[in-house]
Design an enzyme around this catalytic site. Structure first.
Site, PDB file in Angstrom:
ATOM      1  N   GLN A 175       3.475  10.042   0.575  1.00 42.38           N
ATOM      2  CA  GLN A 175       4.730   9.292   0.643  1.00 42.38           C
ATOM      3  C   GLN A 175       5.609   9.487  -0.591  1.00 42.38           C
ATOM      4  OE1 GLN A 175       2.608   5.403   1.851  1.00 42.38           O
ATOM      5  NE2 GLN A 175       4.617   5.258   2.797  1.00 42.38           N
ATOM      6  N   CYS A 220       6.328   0.550   7.425  1.00 39.82           N
ATOM      7  CA  CYS A 220       5.943   1.576   6.463  1.00 39.82           C
ATOM      8  C   CYS A 220       7.167   1.950   5.637  1.00 39.82           C
ATOM      9  CB  CYS A 220       5.415   2.793   7.224  1.00 39.82           C
ATOM     10  SG  CYS A 220       4.965   4.175   6.176  1.00 39.82           S
ATOM     11  N   LEU A 221       6.976   2.088   4.326  1.00 39.06           N
ATOM     12  CA  LEU A 221       8.113   2.457   3.470  1.00 39.06           C
ATOM     13  C   LEU A 221       8.667   3.830   3.856  1.00 39.06           C
ATOM     14  CD1 LEU A 221       6.858   1.224  -0.024  1.00 39.06           C
ATOM     15  CD2 LEU A 221       8.432   0.087   1.551  1.00 39.06           C
ATOM     16  N   HIS A 264      -4.121   2.244   7.595  1.00 37.31           N
ATOM     17  CA  HIS A 264      -2.747   2.774   7.602  1.00 37.31           C
ATOM     18  C   HIS A 264      -2.587   3.833   6.503  1.00 37.31           C
ATOM     19  CE1 HIS A 264       1.808   1.984   7.847  1.00 37.31           C
ATOM     20  NE2 HIS A 264       1.667   2.723   6.761  1.00 37.31           N
ATOM     21  N   GLU A 265      -3.083   3.525   5.295  1.00 38.63           N
ATOM     22  CA  GLU A 265      -2.910   4.459   4.170  1.00 38.63           C
ATOM     23  C   GLU A 265      -3.769   5.706   4.335  1.00 38.63           C
ATOM     24  OE1 GLU A 265      -0.385   3.830   2.624  1.00 38.63           O
ATOM     25  OE2 GLU A 265      -0.230   1.681   2.980  1.00 38.63           O
ATOM     26  N   HIS A 299      -2.175   8.139   6.515  1.00 39.33           N
ATOM     27  CA  HIS A 299      -1.163   8.942   5.814  1.00 39.33           C
ATOM     28  C   HIS A 299      -1.774  10.221   5.235  1.00 39.33           C
ATOM     29  CE1 HIS A 299       2.637   6.801   5.804  1.00 39.33           C
ATOM     30  NE2 HIS A 299       2.088   5.672   5.387  1.00 39.33           N
ATOM     31  N   GLY A 341       0.840  -1.193   0.000  1.00 38.45           N
ATOM     32  CA  GLY A 341       0.000   0.000   0.000  1.00 38.45           C
ATOM     33  C   GLY A 341       0.872   1.238   0.000  1.00 38.45           C
TER      34      GLY A 341
HETATM   35 NI    NI Z   1       2.906   3.759   5.464  1.00 36.40          NI
END
Ligand code: NI
Length: 166
Positions: free
Chosen positions: A50, A92-93, A134-135, A138, A45
């Site tokens: 991001q 998380c990236l 989670h997304e 963001h 995701g």
């Molecule tokens: Ni993330």
């Protein structure tokens, strides 16, 4: 445009992202770029902040970077119902070198637009629900490390500060 993954404590990750007003070529290009970066970095995701875009766009593919069979782009997604609880380990990236347990709703229903501008209502549970929460976090400038204990967060921030000072 050459986009890349932004990492904490980059300020764009801490901002409220703005709604997409019109799904034009720019948004379609952004969503392609997001999917590419998500797969390249082996994520399931990704949210637009991001990749440095403060817009309410999320890409998700739970089949993963090797299969790439279930890609979906959600524009302006919102959670319209949630129930039950689940605790899973998240990473998380945009949060380098850290994983932690986070408690979230186990089942959710979301409303969003797809890339054709049609309203979609999707519901799901477990990994899908966790990933979407989670997304969508963001998009509101919230990271999974905002859900962990103050002590764990302080330890992580100390580690990040050490990296930045180097
Ligand atoms: Ni993330």
């Amino acid at each position: 445009m050459s986009r890349k993954i932004h990492t904490y404590p980059d300020k764009i990750l801490l901002q409220q992202a703005g709604p997409v007003e019109k799904i034009d070529d720019y948004i379609v290009d952004l969503s392609r770029d997001m999917a590419r970066l998500m797969y390249e970095n082996r994520g399931i995701g990704l949210a637009a902040p991001q990749v440095g875009e403060s817009l309410r766009v999320v890409t998700v593919d739970l089949s993963g970077p090797d299969r790439q069979e279930e890609l979906f782009t959600y524009i302006n997604p919102e959670i319209i119902s949630s129930e039950e609880e689940i605790t899973t380990e998240e990473g998380c990236l945009s949060v380098a070198g850290y994983q932690s347990n986070v408690r979230r709703a186990r089942k959710i229903q979301i409303r969003a637009l797809n890339l054709q501008g049609e309203e979609v209502i999707h519901q799901g549970e477990d990994l899908w629900a966790v990933c979407l929460q989670h997304e969508i976090d963001h998009l509101n400038g919230i990271l999974f490390i905002d859900h962990i204990s103050r002590l764990k967060r302080a330890m992580y921030d100390k580690k990040v500060k050490k990296w930045l000072d180097r």
